[in-house]
Design an enzyme around this catalytic site. Sequence first.
Site, short mmCIF file in Angstrom:
data_model
loop_
_atom_site.label_atom_id
_atom_site.label_comp_id
_atom_site.label_asym_id
_atom_site.label_seq_id
_atom_site.Cartn_x
_atom_site.Cartn_y
_atom_site.Cartn_z
N HIS A 1 5.12 3.13 -1.84
CA HIS A 1 4.33 3.64 -0.72
C HIS A 1 5.12 4.60 0.16
CE1 HIS A 1 1.45 0.63 -1.85
NE2 HIS A 1 0.64 0.99 -0.89
N GLU B 1 -9.63 6.26 -7.02
CA GLU B 1 -9.12 7.59 -6.70
C GLU B 1 -9.55 8.65 -7.72
OE1 GLU B 1 -7.39 5.00 -5.76
OE2 GLU B 1 -6.92 5.45 -3.68
#
Lengths: 442, 373
Positions: free
Chosen positions: B165, B96
Amino acid sequence: MAAASAFSATKFTQPLPLNTTTSRSHDKHQSFFDPLKTTSSSSSFLGSTRKLRLNSASKFNHLANSNRRSAVVAVSDVVKEKKVKSTTNLLITKEEGLKVYEDMILGRSFEDMCAQMYYRGKMFGFVHLYNGQEAVSSGFIKLLKQEDSVVSTYRDHVHALSKGVPARAVMSELFGKTTGCCRGQGGSMHMFSKEHNLLGGFAFIGEGIPVATGAAFSSKYRREVLKQADCDHVTLAFFGDGTCNNGQFFECLNMAALWKLPIVFVVENNLWAIGMSHLRATSDPEIWKKGPAFGMPGVHVDGMDVLKVREVAKEAIGRARRGEGPTLVECETYRFRGHSLADPDELRDPAEKAHYAARDPITALKKYMIENSLASEAELKAIEKKIDEVLEDAVEFAEESPLPSRSQLLENVFADPRGFGIGPDGQYRCEDPKFTEGTAHV
Amino acid sequence: MFGIIRQKVSAGGSPPLAFGQMIRPAVSAWRGYSAAAKQMTVREALNTALDEEMSADPKVFLMGEEVGEYQGAYKISKGLLDKYGPERVLDTPITEAGFTGIGVGAAYHGLKPVVEFMTFNFSMQAMDHIINSAAKSNYMSAGQISVPIVFRGPNGAAAGVGAQHSQCYAAWYASCPGLKVLAPYSSEDARGLLKAAIRDPDPVVFLENELLYGEVFPISAEVLDSSFCLPIGKAKIEREGKDVTITAFSKMVGYALKAAEILAKEGISAEVINLRSIRPLDRHAINASVRKTNRLVTVEEGFPQHGVGAEICASVVEESFGYLDAPVERICGADVPMPYAANLERIALPQVEDIVRASKRACYRSVPMAATA
């Protein structure tokens, strides 16, 4: 000291290639550096400095030797061949030499002036000076075109100057004045110049590397997707030894090699990350070795020797420009001052500092130029005088420039003047007076 | 982590549709020209918006994990690799920080990247580039370096994926100057806002919602036009009302509309504002509505402290204090990391009945809830 003798071309250490049957030396455009090549001996690195820490008694003998021996490693046969051919020639022309000398003097004197101005309270915050590392900035950036990009760190003044940003604009930025290259909104650690393709000083460790990789990506994209065939722009990413333990470094080595991006990763290994010795922070201190691990050439060069840096830079930039992919170059250098002007610099051994001070890259270039009759003492003096004047002018200019106005505070947060986006007519929506009144019917 | 998502995609109910099926007339052919007759999922809306913007501007490209050959972890980029090739639909390694920074660097140089995060939770690894490299550069460079980039992906609570998440980042990004933060609810929002985000010259954080991807919304011919785009910074009144204002964004707009229906049966007329843009925030629309209804309920999935609702309350207190007839009711996610157990997860998130209850409290139709905690 070692400088003059080290210029001899044969000092480019050439390790034995793993596979000697390849014909790469005949095919210049195939592989300039051999990505898979490794050194035959580990003694050539300042690996020596490890001993320097552990065995301080004999350190300088060892270092002096190793420095001379370790000019470049992992350079391909092509480089060697070329060097052999040019043994009789000088490493630099008079014109180039003077240009590089002037740039190095500018860098050094600019930083000295910054220190003065900082202590007089003219600039503030963090100011990181570049003294001692000039051979890297001048050796690399002076080979670039205007369209090529440079991405720097918080130690970015000299990269900006080498890239062509006027001393006035950099000094003024440091003074926090509206005539600065970022109108006083960036500061010491955030130099930008769109005109010069200086894409910023980044104040976080590793932050600049992906941005530089993105700039290189856009060159490739322009060429391959937008069909701008002449887009051969190269990006240089400068960062230090401390950054080489950060994940973003590895992430970007991988993607740059994977996508063959036109970038050179230039490590300015000045051996210290603030007060953390490179050897105390890094499992394998030979940073250049991480290049081959990702399938790109890794090169180690004496970063106190601008002529050697230039040689390596030429190859690496050329490689990128030809579309042959990235290169990792480790320049072994040293900063003559503390990490920043606020750093008491108590951890570095005075003997170590003295050792590198004796290898001052500016003195070395001067010596080379005079010994080889490339320039007279008077010519070099004239350059120094000229730079003194440039800096006096820069300080005066910065001093007299106005502070940013109050209204500037809220400007430039967005490219879009009010942040409301673009309408279907392609105009900014905020330019329609009705837009900011009531809920738009959409 | 990826295994979970993959599983969710296949188990998620409506499988992604092929291109030809994207626009499905809901009624028989003879009424096919009626603007309201067509329907589209949010997934299709995002896909078509991306497709159209990529086709309109060769500088637009998509990068992220699994956006190419896998066709997107949630199939948002389905078909784009085939159409635009691997140079413009880039499968990145799982890095990322690296690929987000590369996107930002490409934007510095005039390209228009769309960076997909498999979920916004992973954007935490790239926070430095979103905030420090993207949001601040235009300012630090005094307008020399603008950053036309879109960071998009599913945000907010998913189902049963636990604390790491399941989180809403609207308030996080919206607190940062230099970013624009959009949160679509319907297919119309998704199309119009994503197209606006891609065309925008500044960095835009585009917060989608995994649970909305498969939802079907009616869609007008105007919205289907390739030139369609919605303004950034403008809210939409989804339902007009006169007794209480309910603000919401993303999935919570649907809950607010359901709550409004229930309230209507009990004689309370609720006005539902779909914020669409979290930053810039349409303070004008919110305050105008509160001045009309004199009551406010804010709804969001995110944490209460320093949240979007908190900002809306502050704005209303600052600008419309004298118009308020009741304390503002703030409905948020519970102030805890998301629990895994389904029953706990449910009570950790705002539900329709919470909105109904809070609205009634604001209208003095029920007893104020005793202070808990």
